[in-house]
Design an enzyme around this catalytic site. Structure first.
Site: not given
Length: 297
Positions: A150, A159, A197
């Site tokens: 990932e 990101e 989350n």
């Protein structure tokens, strides 16, 4: 139910995706952040040593006290041991050594420290600490495999496609996005994202990640803890947590399903599944353990 994915775009690498579901009944009971260690570590726990009531040992950087006679029962994995808190001066007994960690991630960002991972283990003491030595090693390897995939070898802390940051705010949630619409982008080893989350993981870990999501890119231990929260408490699009898949015998393939479900499994993206399996086999090779059955989904 919304299913989301975090996309990590790199110049010459594959697109890495992780599917997350809004947290529900699978969230772990609330824990607290790791306190500062003040006590010296007791001698390292040994599977061959018999401990009587009151006996002490250190394990994963924490001291433990035996409640009654015990032998070959891992501290943190069974109720015979009482957690006496973080300690200093101990030796890591995690299934993967620091030297092996360095071999697995030779080009990682300096943010991702081995000590940060060790410090995060207090949040989920059964992780890579359940069952036989082979089982513990396989789970640690599987977890680091998905972190490798990932975050592209732990080279990325967050990101890089900033144009997508605003998407990760779900205003239908009653708590909204108090840190700002663009504050809940992917961070950490599994590119942890979305406001729901951050809220659920923060509640479980005793951290205010909803209001301060930047902690995940500022504190290595917090980054690893968010990944461990998902691994140990969330089914995602699968039928079990990744922890359950590895300790229950389902195998590595089911951890892929828990992360991405039909996006990769059952013919969704066989190349991606193959790439994850290859990374898992590489990591189990480095640490000298057999990868076991059930590699694909």
């Amino acid at each position: 139910m919304n299913r989301i994915k975090s996309v990590l775009t790199v110049l010459s690498a594959v697109i890495a995706t992780t599917a997350f579901l809004p947290a529900a009944a699978t969230a772990a009971p609330a824990t607290t952040a790791a306190p500062a260690a003040t006590e010296r570590c007791a001698p390292l726990w040994s599977s061959s040593t018999a401990y009587t009531a009151g006996g002490t040992a250190s394990h994963h950087g924490r001291n433990w006290t035996a409640k009654w006679w015990t032998q070959n029962e891992n501290p943190g994995a069974t109720t015979v041991w009482a957690d006496a808190g973080a300690c200093t001066g101990g030796v890591s007994d995690f299934a993967i050594s620091e030297a092996e960690f360095d071999r697995i991630f030779p080009d990682r960002d300096p943010f991702y420290t081995y000590q940060g991972l060790i410090d995060a283990l207090h949040a989920y003491p059964r992780f890579a600490n359940t069952g036989t030595e082979v089982m513990r090693s396989r789970e640690a390897a599987a977890f680091l495999t998905h972190a490798d995939f990932e975050s592209v070898g732990l080279q990325y802390v967050k990101e890089i496609n900033e144009a997508n940051y605003w998407i990760k705010c779900d205003y239908s949630q009653p708590f909204g996005c108090p840190a700002g619409q663009s504050a809940y982008y992917g961070r950490g080893p599994i590119m942890f994202s979305w406001n729901f989350n951050y809220k659920a993981a923060g509640d479980a870990l005793g951290l205010d990640l909803l209001n301060d999501p930047w902690l995940v890119e500022q504190d290595p231990s917090v980054a690893w803890q968010t990944a461990l929260w998902y691994w140990n408490t969330q089914n995602g699009p699968g039928t079990m947590t990744s922890h359950e898949a590895m300790v229950g015998g389902a195998g590595f393939g089911e951890t892929i399903r828990s992360l991405n479900g039909a996006l990769e499994c059952d013919g969704g993206n066989p190349d991606s599944v193959r790439a994850r399996v290859e990374k898992y086999e590489r990591i189990t090779g480095i640490i000298g353990t057999d990868p076991g059955p059930g590699l694909t989904c």
